[in-house]
Design an enzyme around this catalytic site. Structure first.
Site, short mmCIF file in Angstrom:
data_model
loop_
_atom_site.label_atom_id
_atom_site.label_comp_id
_atom_site.label_asym_id
_atom_site.label_seq_id
_atom_site.Cartn_x
_atom_site.Cartn_y
_atom_site.Cartn_z
N GLU A 188 -4.02 2.12 -7.41
CA GLU A 188 -4.55 3.27 -6.32
C GLU A 188 -3.75 4.42 -6.51
OE1 GLU A 188 -6.62 1.80 -2.78
OE2 GLU A 188 -4.63 1.89 -2.17
N HIS A 207 0.78 -1.26 -0.03
CA HIS A 207 -0.10 -0.03 -0.01
C HIS A 207 0.78 1.08 0.03
CE1 HIS A 207 -2.96 3.00 1.26
NE2 HIS A 207 -3.89 2.07 0.82
P1 PGA Z 1 -9.83 5.87 0.53
O1 PGA Z 1 -8.49 4.87 0.57
O2 PGA Z 1 -11.11 5.26 -0.19
O3 PGA Z 1 -10.01 6.38 1.81
O4 PGA Z 1 -9.34 6.67 -0.60
C1 PGA Z 1 -8.30 3.80 -0.25
C2 PGA Z 1 -6.97 2.86 0.15
O5 PGA Z 1 -6.13 3.43 0.71
O6 PGA Z 1 -7.09 1.79 0.02
#
Ligand code: PGA
Length: 217
Positions: free
Chosen positions: A145, A96
């Site tokens: 992401e 992440h």
């Molecule tokens: P968020 O986070 O939905 O708060 O943008 C997503 C993530 O970090 O997996």
């Protein structure tokens, strides 16, 4: 068509008590849960009791951890290894961007974690920030992401997400997931044509918000 994967990432939120409370709401929504594939990435401290509750209630929710040790069992104070995770969960999130940025996790460390997870039979969900992020061997599920979209309320455009996810899947990846500011209002724009599912942070913390996302996906 396979149902989209709707994945809650609780990050470092929720005590064990709060986690159990979150789950109780889903008892009345079994049908809805069955219409999608729902996964919960919970803190280590909640995994044991969540597994017990999920099993006892017979809920179709798949459990995962949010990180893993790059080592096997041994003298590694503070680390949680693959075997320990596997007692309670079948998936693990690796790489992440919050860990890459705040804990300085390198691509090298991340690939060690992936190897360790695969060796012990855990399924890996790898996070990448863009098309350049290396994808270690054996990974079949990737969450795209973009950093600018995480926790900001500014998701990527479905068009851009589609283009990045298509390129990621061309690398032999079976599941391309989108994550970053997903809400009940915008989830459909990602699950309809763009991605095989969504990774949801902030909007997964309130069970009613998360239910609305499952419903609208
Ligand atoms: P968020 O986070 O939905 O708060 O943008 C997503 C993530 O970090 O997996």
């Amino acid at each position: 068509m396979t149902p989209p994967l709707i994945i809650a990432n609780w990050k470092s939120y929720k005590t064990e008590k709060e986690a159990k409370l979150w789950l109780t709401i889903f008892k009345e929504h079994r049908e809805l849960l069955l219409s999608k594939t729902v996964m919960l990435l919970a803190p280590y401290t909640c995994l044991s009791s969540l597994k017990k509750e999920i099993d006892a209630l017979g809920l179709p929710i798949v459990l995962g951890a949010q990180d893993i040790s790059p080592f096997s069992e041994g003298a590694y104070t503070g680390e949680i290894n693959a075997l320990q995770i596997r007692e309670f969960a079948s998936y693990v999130l690796i790489g992440h961007s919050e860990r890459r940025r705040l804990l300085l996790e390198s691509d090298e460390l991340i690939s060690k974690k992936v190897a360790m997870a695969k060796k012990e039979g855990l399924e890996v969900l790898l996070c990448v920030q863009d098309i350049e992020t290396p994808i270690p061997e054996g990974v079949t599920m990737v969450a795209y992401e973009p950093v600018s979209a995480i926790g900001t309320g500014h998701p990527d455009t479905p068009e851009n997400a589609a283009s990045v996810i298509t390129k990621i899947k061309q690398k032999g990846i079976s599941y391309g997931i989108y994550g970053g500011s997903v809400t009940a209002e915008n989830v459909r724009s990602f699950t309809e044509h763009v991605s095989d599912g969504v990774l949801v942070g902030s909007a997964s913390l309130d069970p009613r918000n998360f239910l609305a996302i499952i419903n609208h996906a």
